[in-house]
Design a protein around this motif. Structure first.
Motif, PDB file in Angstrom:
ATOM      1  N   GLU A 113      10.680  12.203  -4.650  1.00 15.66           N
ATOM      2  CA  GLU A 113       9.625  11.610  -3.815  1.00 15.66           C
ATOM      3  C   GLU A 113      10.139  11.567  -2.381  1.00 15.66           C
ATOM      4  O   GLU A 113      11.250  11.118  -2.124  1.00 15.66           O
ATOM      5  CB  GLU A 113       9.330  10.201  -4.315  1.00 15.66           C
ATOM      6  N   THR A 114       9.320  12.045  -1.473  1.00 16.95           N
ATOM      7  CA  THR A 114       9.773  12.062  -0.082  1.00 16.95           C
ATOM      8  C   THR A 114       9.107  10.980   0.733  1.00 16.95           C
ATOM      9  O   THR A 114       9.632  10.524   1.741  1.00 16.95           O
ATOM     10  CB  THR A 114       9.450  13.430   0.558  1.00 16.95           C
ATOM     11  N   LYS A 115       7.950  10.570   0.265  1.00 14.23           N
ATOM     12  CA  LYS A 115       7.181   9.583   1.027  1.00 14.23           C
ATOM     13  C   LYS A 115       7.876   8.217   0.954  1.00 14.23           C
ATOM     14  O   LYS A 115       8.554   7.904  -0.026  1.00 14.23           O
ATOM     15  CB  LYS A 115       5.793   9.480   0.389  1.00 14.23           C
ATOM     16  N   ASP A 116       7.704   7.411   1.981  1.00 12.31           N
ATOM     17  CA  ASP A 116       8.243   6.046   1.948  1.00 12.31           C
ATOM     18  C   ASP A 116       7.524   5.256   0.851  1.00 12.31           C
ATOM     19  O   ASP A 116       6.299   5.144   0.853  1.00 12.31           O
ATOM     20  CB  ASP A 116       8.002   5.379   3.314  1.00 12.31           C
ATOM     21  N   PRO A 117       8.282   4.732  -0.108  1.00 14.99           N
ATOM     22  CA  PRO A 117       7.644   4.049  -1.240  1.00 14.99           C
ATOM     23  C   PRO A 117       6.734   2.901  -0.800  1.00 14.99           C
ATOM     24  O   PRO A 117       5.743   2.613  -1.463  1.00 14.99           O
ATOM     25  CB  PRO A 117       8.832   3.512  -2.039  1.00 14.99           C
ATOM     26  N   PHE A 118       7.060   2.241   0.278  1.00 18.55           N
ATOM     27  CA  PHE A 118       6.273   1.055   0.662  1.00 18.55           C
ATOM     28  C   PHE A 118       4.933   1.417   1.278  1.00 18.55           C
ATOM     29  O   PHE A 118       4.142   0.552   1.589  1.00 18.55           O
ATOM     30  CB  PHE A 118       7.081   0.175   1.635  1.00 18.55           C
ATOM     31  N   SER A 119       4.727   2.728   1.485  1.00 16.73           N
ATOM     32  CA  SER A 119       3.445   3.102   2.074  1.00 16.73           C
ATOM     33  C   SER A 119       2.410   3.458   1.006  1.00 16.73           C
ATOM     34  O   SER A 119       1.289   3.806   1.314  1.00 16.73           O
ATOM     35  CB  SER A 119       3.646   4.285   3.026  1.00 16.73           C
ATOM     36  N   PHE A 120       2.817   3.358  -0.281  1.00 19.59           N
ATOM     37  CA  PHE A 120       1.866   3.669  -1.351  1.00 19.59           C
ATOM     38  C   PHE A 120       0.766   2.628  -1.430  1.00 19.59           C
ATOM     39  O   PHE A 120       0.967   1.453  -1.113  1.00 19.59           O
ATOM     40  CB  PHE A 120       2.590   3.723  -2.706  1.00 19.59           C
ATOM     41  N   SER A 121      -0.353   3.067  -1.902  1.00 21.35           N
ATOM     42  CA  SER A 121      -1.441   2.105  -2.122  1.00 21.35           C
ATOM     43  C   SER A 121      -1.191   1.411  -3.453  1.00 21.35           C
ATOM     44  O   SER A 121      -0.454   1.919  -4.300  1.00 21.35           O
ATOM     45  CB  SER A 121      -2.772   2.848  -2.181  1.00 21.35           C
ATOM     46  N   PRO A 122      -1.807   0.232  -3.669  1.00 21.59           N
ATOM     47  CA  PRO A 122      -1.620  -0.457  -4.949  1.00 21.59           C
ATOM     48  C   PRO A 122      -1.924   0.455  -6.126  1.00 21.59           C
ATOM     49  O   PRO A 122      -1.171   0.478  -7.099  1.00 21.59           O
ATOM     50  CB  PRO A 122      -2.621  -1.602  -4.871  1.00 21.59           C
ATOM     51  N   GLU A 123      -2.982   1.234  -6.024  1.00 26.48           N
ATOM     52  CA  GLU A 123      -3.361   2.078  -7.163  1.00 26.48           C
ATOM     53  C   GLU A 123      -2.283   3.134  -7.421  1.00 26.48           C
ATOM     54  O   GLU A 123      -1.933   3.421  -8.566  1.00 26.48           O
ATOM     55  CB  GLU A 123      -4.721   2.738  -6.900  1.00 26.48           C
ATOM     56  N   GLU A 124      -1.704   3.673  -6.341  1.00 27.61           N
ATOM     57  CA  GLU A 124      -0.643   4.672  -6.517  1.00 27.61           C
ATOM     58  C   GLU A 124       0.576   4.054  -7.182  1.00 27.61           C
ATOM     59  O   GLU A 124       1.189   4.646  -8.062  1.00 27.61           O
ATOM     60  CB  GLU A 124      -0.247   5.273  -5.161  1.00 27.61           C
ATOM     61  N   ILE A 125       0.911   2.852  -6.755  1.00 27.55           N
ATOM     62  CA  ILE A 125       2.072   2.177  -7.364  1.00 27.55           C
ATOM     63  C   ILE A 125       1.822   1.982  -8.854  1.00 27.55           C
ATOM     64  O   ILE A 125       2.662   2.315  -9.695  1.00 27.55           O
ATOM     65  CB  ILE A 125       2.326   0.815  -6.681  1.00 27.55           C
ATOM     66  N   ARG A 126       0.638   1.467  -9.177  1.00 28.08           N
ATOM     67  CA  ARG A 126       0.322   1.232 -10.588  1.00 28.08           C
ATOM     68  C   ARG A 126       0.393   2.534 -11.378  1.00 28.08           C
ATOM     69  O   ARG A 126       0.921   2.587 -12.468  1.00 28.08           O
ATOM     70  CB  ARG A 126      -1.080   0.630 -10.718  1.00 28.08           C
ATOM     71  N   ALA A 188      10.270  -5.892  -6.165  1.00 32.92           N
ATOM     72  CA  ALA A 188       9.411  -7.064  -6.015  1.00 32.92           C
ATOM     73  C   ALA A 188       8.377  -6.826  -4.926  1.00 32.92           C
ATOM     74  O   ALA A 188       7.196  -7.133  -5.074  1.00 32.92           O
ATOM     75  CB  ALA A 188      10.254  -8.297  -5.691  1.00 32.92           C
ATOM     76  N   GLU A 189       8.832  -6.241  -3.812  1.00 31.29           N
ATOM     77  CA  GLU A 189       7.918  -5.976  -2.715  1.00 31.29           C
ATOM     78  C   GLU A 189       6.810  -5.008  -3.163  1.00 31.29           C
ATOM     79  O   GLU A 189       5.639  -5.195  -2.855  1.00 31.29           O
ATOM     80  CB  GLU A 189       8.719  -5.400  -1.522  1.00 31.29           C
ATOM     81  N   LEU A 190       7.199  -3.982  -3.956  1.00 26.90           N
ATOM     82  CA  LEU A 190       6.200  -3.042  -4.460  1.00 26.90           C
ATOM     83  C   LEU A 190       5.193  -3.759  -5.357  1.00 26.90           C
ATOM     84  O   LEU A 190       3.988  -3.548  -5.271  1.00 26.90           O
ATOM     85  CB  LEU A 190       6.885  -1.912  -5.238  1.00 26.90           C
ATOM     86  N   ALA A 191       5.727  -4.626  -6.222  1.00 27.28           N
ATOM     87  CA  ALA A 191       4.849  -5.371  -7.118  1.00 27.28           C
ATOM     88  C   ALA A 191       3.918  -6.273  -6.317  1.00 27.28           C
ATOM     89  O   ALA A 191       2.750  -6.452  -6.650  1.00 27.28           O
ATOM     90  CB  ALA A 191       5.683  -6.211  -8.093  1.00 27.28           C
ATOM     91  N   ARG A 192       4.480  -6.837  -5.230  1.00 31.05           N
ATOM     92  CA  ARG A 192       3.660  -7.699  -4.377  1.00 31.05           C
ATOM     93  C   ARG A 192       2.518  -6.892  -3.790  1.00 31.05           C
ATOM     94  O   ARG A 192       1.359  -7.317  -3.758  1.00 31.05           O
ATOM     95  CB  ARG A 192       4.511  -8.311  -3.270  1.00 31.05           C
ATOM     96  N   ILE A 193       2.835  -5.679  -3.326  1.00 25.18           N
ATOM     97  CA  ILE A 193       1.791  -4.832  -2.741  1.00 25.18           C
ATOM     98  C   ILE A 193       0.738  -4.496  -3.800  1.00 25.18           C
ATOM     99  O   ILE A 193      -0.461  -4.599  -3.560  1.00 25.18           O
ATOM    100  CB  ILE A 193       2.417  -3.537  -2.173  1.00 25.18           C
ATOM    101  N   ALA A 194       1.247  -4.166  -5.003  1.00 22.64           N
ATOM    102  CA  ALA A 194       0.317  -3.742  -6.052  1.00 22.64           C
ATOM    103  C   ALA A 194      -0.618  -4.866  -6.463  1.00 22.64           C
ATOM    104  O   ALA A 194      -1.791  -4.640  -6.771  1.00 22.64           O
ATOM    105  CB  ALA A 194       1.094  -3.253  -7.274  1.00 22.64           C
ATOM    106  N   THR A 195      -0.127  -6.106  -6.472  1.00 25.42           N
ATOM    107  CA  THR A 195      -0.966  -7.213  -6.925  1.00 25.42           C
ATOM    108  C   THR A 195      -1.706  -7.875  -5.780  1.00 25.42           C
ATOM    109  O   THR A 195      -2.609  -8.669  -5.993  1.00 25.42           O
ATOM    110  CB  THR A 195      -0.117  -8.293  -7.607  1.00 25.42           C
ATOM    111  N   GLY A 196      -1.289  -7.576  -4.564  1.00 24.28           N
ATOM    112  CA  GLY A 196      -1.945  -8.205  -3.422  1.00 24.28           C
ATOM    113  C   GLY A 196      -1.492  -9.628  -3.186  1.00 24.28           C
ATOM    114  O   GLY A 196      -2.166 -10.410  -2.521  1.00 24.28           O
ATOM    115  N   ALA A 197      -0.337  -9.979  -3.767  1.00 26.26           N
ATOM    116  CA  ALA A 197       0.144 -11.347  -3.591  1.00 26.26           C
ATOM    117  C   ALA A 197       0.614 -11.564  -2.160  1.00 26.26           C
ATOM    118  O   ALA A 197       0.958 -10.619  -1.451  1.00 26.26           O
ATOM    119  CB  ALA A 197       1.296 -11.618  -4.559  1.00 26.26           C
ATOM    120  N   LYS A 198       0.584 -12.828  -1.731  1.00 24.93           N
ATOM    121  CA  LYS A 198       0.986 -13.129  -0.367  1.00 24.93           C
ATOM    122  C   LYS A 198       2.451 -13.516  -0.279  1.00 24.93           C
ATOM    123  O   LYS A 198       3.111 -13.290   0.712  1.00 24.93           O
ATOM    124  CB  LYS A 198       0.118 -14.261   0.192  1.00 24.93           C
ATOM    125  N   ARG A 199       2.931 -14.163  -1.363  1.00 28.96           N
ATOM    126  CA  ARG A 199       4.310 -14.664  -1.312  1.00 28.96           C
ATOM    127  C   ARG A 199       5.083 -14.194  -2.525  1.00 28.96           C
ATOM    128  O   ARG A 199       4.515 -13.872  -3.562  1.00 28.96           O
ATOM    129  CB  ARG A 199       4.319 -16.192  -1.331  1.00 28.96           C
TER     130      ARG A 199
END
Lengths: 441, 201, 191, 203, 324, 269
Positions: A113-126, A188-199
């Motif tokens: 994977e070359t793309k920055d993982p944190f730039s994935f959309s929630p659906e892509e992460i899932r 954890a940060e990826l999971a946060r992005i995927a779930t839309g959690a704030k904290r």
């Protein structure tokens, strides 16, 4: 620093010092792996290979059939020798793919994977998590992709990273927290992005002060809204509902999920697996387990391939002592007993434990001391439930909440009469399910 | 016959038959039952007013009746107070004999009681209880000596001895006696205890 | 004060079931489940209170003035039997839910000796109207208390390893005996 | 219809269908008046009287009564005989009448009697009903006797008023009180069930 | 290493070391001071009663276990010994051995075994035995002798509570001093006289967490409130709460009888109601009832409510009633 | 005269009032019930086992009378009883074939090895939850849930550790079929000769290791009678009982582990 906790619960002897200071060692892949197609709860995955096929490391060999089942990947490269029923640490045989290892570990996918993982959309992460067959590594093995998909009407506020590891003896999560804190936090940060959690709140028990310190330090370098909370060392601190209550004073409704109170809980091991799945596309084909207990000659934390027979793992740790008479997969409070060392390590295996059990005490009738009531973290009345099940009054058992039992084992631990309370609960739940099936049929 | 008519007729006639049958039986036994009752009362009056030859009912209400005990000349020689009240366990019915001025007790008899056998039931026992009731001063309220005095001589004229271990029963009897005495005294003052009242039947 | 004494004594001291042995059949028969015991208790209390009223009226307006003492038994039983039927029909008409809860127990009450015993005892003791009603209500509550306690205990004993020949009525009788012992503590409280 | 012989019809009341020990009927008087044998006996005889005569009457007029007013008619008939028994005792045995108190009138709601009319007399001949009533009564009297004998001997040391226990014996007063009644009957029932169980398993 | 050696069981695989016999023997140990006190105050009488009650309980238990074809090992769980000890402790020292034996047989037979033995009884067996004796032999059970330490010879001797209730002790100024109640130098049942020894045993049980602290506390609270209210209103007629706590069987009841696990509620709220109820009923009986002492009756009375309390005070399950 | 007159009148009036009330009640509140329900109910075995799918015999009687179900749906009634009910209702009864419950396992204490020391609750369903106390994951667990479930006392545990069906008492109510957590019971017509006494899906070598009497899928029976017996998932399966040629039975019974064949004498009650 104040420690948070929940009411009731127990404090069994920990015995964590056996492996707490032992770094994770890798166990070289065995000559033959047996990979069960059922490593989550639900229906077995559909086999994608058949006898004689050549497979590569990380190749998908079983496709999850429904939303609630996870895909299975090969943990070695080699040749499929059978797709057949085989013993599973869960107790009953399940369809299993047996593969002989060619020792090459030829990876299935070369493309990084070359793309920055944190730039994935929630659906892509899932999608990536689902593709990698990630399940909860705490023991329940619930497919992680499902946990990362909260329903639209239930917005998620908080993601809890569960670093409690409240079961005695187990230290695999602890070692992970010491050795790969960054991977965990990234996951954890990826999971946060995927779930839309704030904290994000990382919960760590106060018997793992070192891990707590490391996380407090590392979390500074992340720019999400995070907190590392210290929890009192108490069992079952790591049980989802109790953890949520301890950290947030929120009660997950009976029969509900953490989603209902705006929370998602992920185990530290799962967080790491999410990171690896999303950043490298690495399927879940290996995991860290604790091989421990007074019955193991050299207790260790080891990284093993899924499908490795217990025997290999135990032999790597010096083998069993002579007087061992109990062998458990998972923790001593909720783990499953094994009758043979031939069963394979699965995604939900957090440890292999063995010790010489003291002679079981005589079972006495319940003297209604109420200790089970005083210690039940779900505030159930275990003795009454067990009596209802024993005398087959299932409607009363249901009314008194047998289905809310999380089988943590606190009641049975404290029971002076040595009544197999948890076993009764499980029988009760089972009978209720059977009755319901019969009714709907 | 229509069913409902038959139902009415059958039930009514059974009722009529049973009514006439019972009327006969009731008629036949009536006197005897009344006589039994009267005899029981009379025996008690004779017991509590020694020297009584004939008796006469002077006053009656629920829980309290007053009888006069007459000698051969037909003069009232004492009152017999028939009273009942709640005891330790159940009701106690008693008969107290007094002189005509209601100042001295004569004797006490317990007619009905369900007190604890061996303890409270000693209120029917002459030696441990009833003997203390003879010749007590009842111009005022009678009182209970507790703890029990060792002999009758130690007691004040208006005192009676407790039954050891059955204070509550002793108190219950005392309570019934005192309240019925007071009531009777009021009746006497009001002139309701005239010996010209009807004969006991 | 007298009324309070009658009331308390009917519930705790001279309890219909545990002291007079009245209403033993339903006490043993309908005390297997708390819910039905509760309904039975309510039904009995209700009928007892009404019986106290009606039997007093019959006794004081018809039997005593005409010296028909010997018709007491037959008239009381007839009145109770028809009363229960009437109450049953009445409840069915005005409140079906109440009928569901109480109604099925009403026919059982006809031959319940507690009701007849109440009428007879009230007549025997020559209670006044208000006293009779209090006595009826209190006795009903006493019955309800006893049967609910019994039902609670029996529900628990369902989950006990009671020896085979002692199951059912036997253990219920022994429990009733111990209950009677425990209720003994209240005697002497009213005087 | 019954196929039993007359003898069997009578015997069944003593054990197989004993109203107290086997059918748990008429427990109220069984518990209430068995503190002394004399009371128990009197109660048993009074019940016998009512049972026999109401059975006779019911079985002889059974054809006249429409089934809808069956119970009502039985009640009146039973109540009539109960009144007779009550008056008779009050007239000729006043002390016993006083001891039994309201329990004689309460024979009217004794389930044994209504039960026998409903279950037997209304379906059988006069002769059979009489035998049945006799058997049931005998069973009831037997139960009353056993229970009252145990309670009187243990509770007062006497039998029918005669001292049977030595002076050393301290009477168990509880036996003539309500708790003793419950417990004794409970134990007797347990014994009855046990005997029944054993005879059955032997067959 | 053979495969067959492993244990097969459901989780959990760790168990606490406490066991039923350990709990029972802790209770027995906690009774040691009170037993010692009873031996000191009543000498030979105490010994005879203690031995005969314990022995009879054991024999009766064994007989029933044999009849019910149950393993005899439960004879040694200590529960029958406790029943015997507690029964003996609540008997008047002058009681004859035959009667004590009858009580002990009844305690085990109708108090415990008919319900299915240990763990299934509804009422406290020792108290069932005592209540049986109290009702069967009211005279013998209310005849008291003075403790040997008082060195007085008298046929009858009132207990502090009897003195208060039936002999107008306050008016006559003969109320037993608190000091005597505390040491136990008074008349009464074998084991109830010495408050000091009982408190010692009770504190041991509390520290070992064998008994539920809510029960003694609840009983003491409600009794204090109840008797205190009357005492404050009319100290000429009513004794102080402290007197009521130290006199009679209150302490042995609150620490050893009401806390019997089998016959007390298992839910926290139920336990509070149970304990408060016992205290109030004791107060009612002592102040207004026909008996000087009401501990036994009130515990038996509240025992009867325990199944109902358990049923209606089920704790709320974590998350119960929250909307999903 | 009054002394007699008043009571007679009083009683007469009471009787009259009472009867009027009853007439009223009878008229207003009469509930019609088909008398046939009572009749049919009395013909039923009154076992209230619920095998027919209704709440009890009474409920079944109601359903039969209403025509919701047929008389032969009561698995407990014998042919005679069914005929009787059918005659009462005036319908024709289908032929009833007496069935019996049969256990598909021969894993006795001796034959089937234990997995280890089982310390859990002594019921089959509890043991099954932890994987069972036997090495074989498909066979009998020996705790007798079926025996306890049988409402007719038609089952007992033999000394070898397997439940035995007492043929005279078995009514094929199906309670044991439900009770067995491993589904080892099946209802077969009484005439049924050949049965596979194993449910193990383990591969032959494994089966042979864990139980002496397990089907090892060697295929002898399938070759002997290919039209009715096949091997599937490592297990012999009788696809059609009717197609078994009686002459081939000796051939089929050559099974090396005795896991297929006729009932042995010792398996019968």
């Amino acid at each position: 620093m104040s420690t948070k906790t929940f009411p009731h619960g127990i404090h069994p002897p920990e015995f964590k010092d056996l492996t707490a200071d032992k770094g994770i060692e890798s166990l070289s892949p065995p000559e033959k792996v047996m990979i069960p197609l059922l490593q989550h709860f639900g229906k077995p995955a559909k086999p994608l290979v058949q006898k004689g096929d050549e497979v590569l490391l990380g190749q998908k060999i079983g496709e999850g059939q429904t939303l609630f089942s996870a895909s299975v990947h090969s943990s070695v490269s080699g040749k499929v020798i059978s797709v057949d029923n085989y013993d599973h640490p869960g107790g009953t045989p399940v369809p299993t793919v047996s593969i002989t290892n060619d020792g090459q570990d030829n990876p299935f996918s070369e493309k990084k994977e070359t793309k920055d993982p944190f730039s994935f959309s929630p659906e892509e992460i899932r999608q990536k998590v689902r593709e990698a067959g990630v399940v909860g590594m705490g023991g329940a093995a619930f497919p992680t992709a499902v946990k990362l998909s909260p329903p639209k009407d239930k917005p998620i506020e908080i993601l809890i990273i569960n670093g409690c590891e409240c079961e005695p003896l187990l230290t695999s999560d602890y070692r992970l927290m010491l050795e790969a804190p960054e991977d965990i936090l990234k996951g954890a940060e990826l999971a946060r992005i995927a779930t839309g959690a704030k904290r994000i709140i990382v919960g760590i028990e106060d018997n793992k002060k070192k891990a707590h310190e490391i996380f407090r330090e590392k979390i500074q370098s992340f720019d999400f809204d995070g907190e590392v909370a210290l929890l009192k060392t108490k069992y079952p601190q790591g049980a989802e509902k109790n953890l949520i209550y301890a950290l947030l004073r929120r009660q997950v409704p009976t029969g509900g999920l953490p989603f209902d109170v705006g929370v998602v809980v992920q185990n530290v091991g799962t967080a790491k697996a999410i990171w690896e799945a999303v950043s490298e596309g690495k399927p879940l084909y290996e995991r860290v387990i604790s091989v421990s207990g007074q019955g193991i000659n050299e207790p260790k934390n080891i990284l093993v391939r899924i499908g490795t027979p217990f025997k290999n793992a135990v032999e790597f740790c010096g083998g069993l002592k002579e007087d061992v008479d109990i062998l458990v997969m998972g923790g001593p409070m909720m783990g499953i007993v094994q009758w043979s060392l031939d069963v394979p390590v699965v995604k939900g295996t957090s440890g292999i434990l063995a010790w010489a059990a003291p002679r079981p005490g005589l079972e006495y009738p319940c003297i209604r001391c109420g200790r089970c009531v005083d210690n039940c973290p779900m505030t159930l009345v275990p003795t009454q439930l067990a009596r209802y099940v024993k005398f087959d009054d299932m409607s009363a058992a249901e009314k008194w909440g047998v289905q809310d039992c999380v089988e943590c084992g606190c009641c049975q631990y404290v029971c002076p009469s040595k009544i197999p309370l948890v076993h009764w609960m499980r029988v009760g739940k089972n009978r209720i399910i059977a009755l319901k099936q019969k009714k709907s049929a | 016959m229509k069913l409902s008519v038959r139902m009415v007729v059958v039930l009514t006639s059974i009722g009529l038959l049973s009514g006439s049958f019972l009327a006969t039986v009731g008629h036949l036994t009536k006197e005897r039952i009344a006589l039994n009752k009267q005899r029981e009362i009379e025996e008690a009056i004779i017991q509590v007013i020694p020297g009584t030859v004939s008796t006469q009912k002077l006053y009656e209400e629920r829980d309290l009746s007053v009888y006069g005990g007459k000698d051969e000349q037909g003069t009232v020689i004492g009152f017999a107070i028939h009273a009942s009240g709640i005891g330790f366990q159940d009701r106690i019915t008693l008969m107290l004999g007094t002189n005509t001025s209601l100042e001295r007790t004569n004797r006490l008899a317990i007619l009905d009681q369900k007190e604890t056998p061996g303890l409270g039931a000693k209120i029917t026992d002459a030696e441990s209880f009833l003997q203390y009731w003879e010749n007590r001063d009842c111009s005022g309220a009678i009182s209970l000596r507790k703890p029990a005095a060792r002999s009758a001589e130690e007691l004040l004229p208006s005192e009676i001895n407790t039954i050891t271990g059955a204070t509550i029963s002793s108190e219950a009897v005392l309570g019934i006696v005192n309240s019925s005495l007071e009531h009777t005294r009021r009746l006497l003052k009001e002139g309701k205890l005239s010996s010209e009242a009807q004969d006991v039947n | 004060m007298e009324l309070v004494a009658i009331f308390i004594s009917a519930i705790l001291i001279n309890n219909f079931v545990l002291y007079y042995f009245l209403g033993i059949c339903p006490f043993l028969g309908v005390s297997k489940k708390i819910d039905s015991a509760f309904s039975m208790g309510l039904a009995v209390t209700f009928v007892m209170t009404i019986t106290a009223v009606v039997s007093w009226v019959i006794n004081h307006w018809i039997l005593i003035p005409h010296e028909l003492d010997y018709l007491k038994i037959v008239s009381f039983i007839l009145v109770i039997a028809s009363l229960v039927q009437l109450v049953e029909m009445f409840i069915r008409k005005i409140s079906p839910p109440l009928y569901q809860a109480l109604g099925i127990y009403l026919p059982l009450i006809t031959t319940n000796c507690a009701i007849m015993g109440l009428a007879l005892l009230a007549a025997l003791r020559d209670y006044g109207f208000v006293e009779a009603v209090i006595f009826g209500f209190g006795s009903g509550l006493g019955f309800t208390l006893a049967i609910i306690i019994m039902a609670g205990i029996r529900e628990q004993l369902d989950l006990a390893e009671v020896p085979e020949p002692l199951k059912g009525a036997v253990i219920a009788l022994i429990v009733a005996g111990i209950l009677a012992l425990a209720f003994n503590g209240f005697i002497g409280m009213i005087k | 219809m019954s196929t039993k012989t007359i003898g069997q019809e009578f015997i069944k009341g003593l054990w197989d269908e004993n109203p107290v020990f086997r059918q748990l009927l008429g427990l109220c008087p069984t518990l209430a008046v068995t503190g002394a044998v004399i009371n128990g006996l009197a109660m048993g005889l009074a019940t016998t009287f009512v049972l026999i005569f109401s059975s006779l009457v019911v079985s002889s007029i059974k054809k006249l009564i429409p089934s809808q007013v069956r119970i009502a008619s039985y009640i009146i008939i039973i109540a009539t005989f109960v009144t007779v028994a009550d008056r008779f005792l009050a007239a000729f045995f006043p002390p016993i009448s006083k001891n039994l108190g309201p329990y004689v009138p309460l024979i009217v709601v004794n389930c044994i009697i209504l039960g026998r009319q409903e279950a037997f007399s209304s379906k059988n001949t006069v002769w059979r009903s009489l035998i049945d009533a006799l058997g049931m009564s005998a069973g009831f009297v037997l139960a009353m006797l056993v229970l009252s004998a145990i309670r009187e001997i243990l509770g007062a040391g006497t039998f029918l008023g005669y001292q049977v226990m030595g002076a050393w014996f301290e009477p168990w007063i509880i036996m003539i009180l309500p708790p003793g009644a419950f417990i004794t009957l409970g134990i007797l029932l347990a014994l009855a069930l046990h005997i029944e169980h054993r005879t059955k398993s032997r067959k | 290493m053979t495969n067959n050696a492993f244990i097969l069981q459901s989780s959990p695989h760790f168990k606490d070391k406490d066991s039923v016999p350990k709990i029972m023997y802790a209770v027995i140990a906690s009774l040691v001071p009170a037993v010692a006190a009873s031996l000191y105050f009543f000498r030979f009488r105490a010994l005879v009663l203690l031995v005969s009650c314990v022995a009879t309980c054991l024999v009766t238990e064994a007989l029933f276990l044999w009849l019910r074809r149950k393993p005899l090992h439960s004879l040694f769980d200590g529960s029958a010994v406790i029943t015997g000890l507690l029964l003996a402790m609540t008997l008047p020292p002058s009681l004859s051995v035959e009667l004590a034996i009858i009580g002990a047989v009844m305690a085990i037979a109708i108090g415990k075994q008919v319900f299915g033995g240990l763990g299934y009884n509804i009422f406290n067996p020792a108290l069932v035995g005592r209540a049986f004796l109290q009702t069967a032999f009211p005279v013998a059970m209310t005849t008291w002798i003075p403790p040997a330490t008082l060195k007085i010879q008298t046929a009858t001797f009132a207990t502090p509570l009897g003195n208060l209730r039936f002999e107008d002790a306050i008016a006559r100024g003969t109320l037993t001093p608190l000091k005597d109640l505390f040491t136990g130098n008074v008349g009464g049942c074998l084991g109830e006289t010495s408050s000091f020894a009982l408190i010692l045993g009770g504190l041991y049980l509390l520290s070992r967490r064998v008994i539920d602290w809510r029960i003694p506390l609840g009983i003491l609270l409600s009794l204090t409130a109840f008797t205190g209210a009357f005492w404050l209103a009319n100290p000429e007629k009513y004794a102080s709460p402290l007197f009521h706590i130290l006199a009679g069987g209150l302490l042995i009841g609150a620490f050893f009888m009401a806390t019997d696990m089998v016959t007390s509620p298992i839910t926290p709220l139920g336990t509070w109601i149970y304990a408060l109820g016992i205290g109030i009923v004791i107060g009612l009986i002592r102040l207004f009832g026909g008996f000087a002492e009401g501990v036994m009756y009130s515990i038996l009375f509240m025992n009867a409510f325990v199944p109902l309390l358990n049923r209606y005070t089920r704790p709320r399950i974590l998350g119960e009633g929250r909307k999903a | 005269m009054m002394e007699v007159f008043v009571p007679v009148i009083t009683m007469g009036i009471l009787g009259l009032l009472f009867s009027l009330g009853l007439v009223f009640a009878f008229r207003k509140l009469r509930v019609y019930e088909d008398p046939k329900i009572e009749e049919v109910s009395e013909m039923l075995p009154q076992a209230n086992c619920g095998a027919c799918g209704y709440a009890g015999c009474r409920a079944f009687a109601e359903a039969v009378v209403k025509g919701e179900t047929t008389p032969e749906s009561c698995p407990v009634s014998d042919a005679e009883g069914v005929k009787q009910i059918a005659e009462t209702l005036g319908v024709t009864a289908a032929e009833v074939v007496k069935k019996l419950a049969r256990l598909h396992c021969r894993g006795t204490h001796e034959a089937a090895k234990d997995r280890g020391t089982y310390l859990g609750i002594s019921t089959c369903d509890a043991s099954h939850l932890v994987g069972g106390n036997k090495q074989c994951s498909y066979g009998c667990l020996h705790f007798g849930d079926c025996v306890r479930a049988c409402p007719f006392d038609a089952l007992y545990m033999s000394e070898e550790g397997l439940p035995v069906v007492i043929e005279d008492k078995c009514t094929a109510c199906g309670k044991c079929v439900e009770a067995c957590p491993r589904n080892l019971f099946e209802l077969h017509p009484i005439s049924q000769g050949i049965i596979v006494f194993c449910r193990s899906l383990d591969r032959g070598p494994v089966s042979r290791k864990v139980c002496k009497n397990a089907c090892i899928a060697c295929g002898i029976c399938a070759r002997a009678c290919p039209e009715a017996i096949i091997i599937e998932n490592n297990l012999a399966i009788i696809t059609d009982y009717k197609k078994i040629d009686p002459e081939k039975i000796p051939e089929i019974e050559k099974c090396p582990t005795d896991s297929i064949g006729r009932l042995k004498k010792e398996d019968e009650g």
